[in-house]
Design a protein around this motif. Structure first.
Motif, mmCIF file in Angstrom:
data_model
loop_
_atom_site.group_PDB
_atom_site.id
_atom_site.type_symbol
_atom_site.label_atom_id
_atom_site.label_comp_id
_atom_site.label_asym_id
_atom_site.label_seq_id
_atom_site.Cartn_x
_atom_site.Cartn_y
_atom_site.Cartn_z
ATOM 1 N N UNK A 34 -7.970 0.709 -12.577
ATOM 2 C CA UNK A 34 -8.016 -0.716 -12.930
ATOM 3 C C UNK A 34 -6.715 -1.160 -13.588
ATOM 4 N N UNK A 35 -6.163 -0.346 -14.463
ATOM 5 C CA UNK A 35 -4.895 -0.703 -15.104
ATOM 6 C C UNK A 35 -3.768 -0.769 -14.079
ATOM 7 N N UNK A 36 -3.759 0.177 -13.146
ATOM 8 C CA UNK A 36 -2.734 0.159 -12.104
ATOM 9 C C UNK A 36 -2.844 -1.097 -11.244
ATOM 10 N N UNK A 37 -4.059 -1.516 -10.948
ATOM 11 C CA UNK A 37 -4.253 -2.716 -10.134
ATOM 12 C C UNK A 37 -3.811 -3.975 -10.885
ATOM 13 N N UNK A 38 -4.014 -4.007 -12.199
ATOM 14 C CA UNK A 38 -3.524 -5.130 -13.004
ATOM 15 C C UNK A 38 -1.995 -5.180 -12.946
ATOM 16 N N UNK A 39 -1.361 -4.016 -13.061
ATOM 17 C CA UNK A 39 0.101 -3.956 -12.986
ATOM 18 C C UNK A 39 0.600 -4.472 -11.640
ATOM 19 N N UNK A 40 -0.067 -4.075 -10.567
ATOM 20 C CA UNK A 40 0.333 -4.508 -9.232
ATOM 21 C C UNK A 40 0.153 -6.009 -9.072
ATOM 22 N N UNK A 78 6.475 -0.862 -10.667
ATOM 23 C CA UNK A 78 6.007 0.489 -10.340
ATOM 24 C C UNK A 78 4.882 0.904 -11.267
ATOM 25 N N UNK A 79 4.139 1.907 -10.822
ATOM 26 C CA UNK A 79 3.174 2.623 -11.652
ATOM 27 C C UNK A 79 3.571 4.099 -11.619
ATOM 28 N N UNK A 80 3.666 4.682 -12.813
ATOM 29 C CA UNK A 80 4.056 6.092 -12.953
ATOM 30 C C UNK A 80 2.900 6.890 -13.550
ATOM 31 N N UNK A 81 2.681 8.097 -13.025
ATOM 32 C CA UNK A 81 1.709 9.007 -13.632
ATOM 33 C C UNK A 81 2.187 10.437 -13.428
ATOM 34 N N UNK A 135 -5.178 1.008 -3.006
ATOM 35 C CA UNK A 135 -5.798 -0.006 -3.850
ATOM 36 C C UNK A 135 -4.789 -0.985 -4.452
ATOM 37 N N UNK A 136 -3.521 -0.844 -4.073
ATOM 38 C CA UNK A 136 -2.476 -1.751 -4.536
ATOM 39 C C UNK A 136 -1.667 -2.216 -3.328
ATOM 40 N N UNK A 191 5.277 3.753 -6.479
ATOM 41 C CA UNK A 191 4.345 4.747 -7.007
ATOM 42 C C UNK A 191 5.133 5.989 -7.387
ATOM 43 N N UNK A 192 5.197 6.273 -8.698
ATOM 44 C CA UNK A 192 6.093 7.313 -9.170
ATOM 45 C C UNK A 192 5.397 8.455 -9.875
#
Length: 345
Positions: A27-33, A39-42, A66-67, A72-73
């Motif tokens: 959900x947090x990644x989708x908010x960022x997108x 980018x989203x990093x994990x 989902x984005x 995606x990093x």
């Protein structure tokens, strides 16, 4: 300056449902997108509920479905836990599945707890040497027909199969602190990711100075990019900022306990710290967190992040791991997107 989200699953107690924690991560990644972040990093960690991330490629492939737009990093894979052929192939396969949206962050790792279990007997110096051998091998394997006679891995001529979707392979980012790490990254055509942790603006300035000095040492290499990873909380008011500082201070006390590797661990959880343990820490405190991280109402956060932009940072990564509830993380991230990011448009 562009913005990204740095996020993991965090499990603070056995009562927390792991699937719900993963859903919160998504959900947090989708908010960022949806909010226009770059980018989203994990990252990668093993055997630790403090940060649940056994294989970031799995998470990123799921996030790709989902984005729509975010890069995606891996922030970061731990170099000594990977064979070069395996990392080159899995990163390339991921890049193909996510349609060329992958960035590959690589680090030597930080926790002796993980070293003891994944590569027994290895210390941080050896982990760094393994990273220095791994990176050019991955680059060579993406080009193809690469052989290696190394200290840690030796293999005959081999090609990454598949090849990455991105023509030269996913951009590689090196987690760096000391001058040698910056110089290694730049001389190998890699970008740099720096993390001041709890050390504040003086460290942020020092890390940029180190980066600039390394760039000057290799004038024929195109200037790579540099990303600042920083704990961030955008507060509704001063009281909310104070609460966030207390929560992030507790996070850092646990981070320090995992780093020291002295407390018992059971079922993935480290022996609990008491309130007295938290209060007695020699340099972590809520006041220090307010001073040394971006924990502020929007206008104050903007002013502070502007100074990082002026220093030359290309990307500011909002490190959201904090031990907070999902609701508090979500509210902070939404305020960042709505009230901070537009100042940098």
């Amino acid at each position: 300056m562009r913005f990204s989200l740095f996020v993991h699953m965090e499990r603070l107690s056995p009562e927390q449902d792991q699937k719900q924690l993963y859903d919160d991560f998504v959900a947090l990644a989708k908010i960022a997108d949806a909010g226009g972040m770059h980018a989203v990093w994990t990252g990668e960690h093993h055997g630790m509920d403090f940060t649940i991330a056994p294989n970031p490629f799995l998470n990123l492939i799921d996030l790709a479905r989902q984005t729509k737009n975010v890069r995606l990093g891996t922030g970061t894979v731990i170099a000594p836990f990977w064979h070069p052929i395996r990392l080159a192939g899995e990163a390339a396969m991921t890049d193909m599945i996510v349609n060329g949206r992958l960035d590959l962050g690589i680090a030597r790792g930080a926790y002796n707890y993980e070293y003891e279990r994944m590569v027994p007997g290895m210390d941080a110096w050896e982990a760094g040497q393994r990273m220095r051998e791994l990176v050019p091998a991955v680059q060579g394997l993406w080009k193809g027909d690469y052989a290696q006679n190394g200290t840690f891995h030796t293999f005959p001529s081999t090609t990454s199969s598949p090849k990455p979707s991105q023509e030269a392979g996913p951009p590689i980012w090196i987690a760096a602190r000391d001058p040698n790490s910056h110089e290694f990254a730049i001389s190998n055509g890699c970008h740099v990711q720096v993390t001041p942790l709890w050390m504040g603006d003086a460290e942020i300035i020092k890390l940029m100075d180190t980066f600039n000095a390394a760039c000057a040492k290799f004038p024929d290499v195109p200037r790579p990019e540099i990303m600042l990873l920083n704990h961030t909380y955008i507060a509704a008011d001063a009281a909310d900022a104070q609460l966030a500082a207390e929560e992030i201070n507790r996070f850092y006390c646990y981070f320090g306990a995992w780093f020291k590797n002295e407390r018992a661990v059971s079922q993935g959880a480290i022996e609990a710290l008491t309130d007295d343990d938290i209060a007695a820490h020699p340099f972590y405190s809520a006041e220090a967190m307010l001073r040394d991280n971006v924990i502020a109402i929007p206008q104050d956060a903007i002013a502070r992040i502007k100074t990082y932009e002026d220093l030359g940072y290309d990307e500011y990564s909002f490190w959201i791991d904090s031990g907070m509830s999902f609701e508090r993380k979500k509210a902070s991230l939404e305020r960042f997107i709505k009230d901070v990011m537009p100042a940098f448009a």
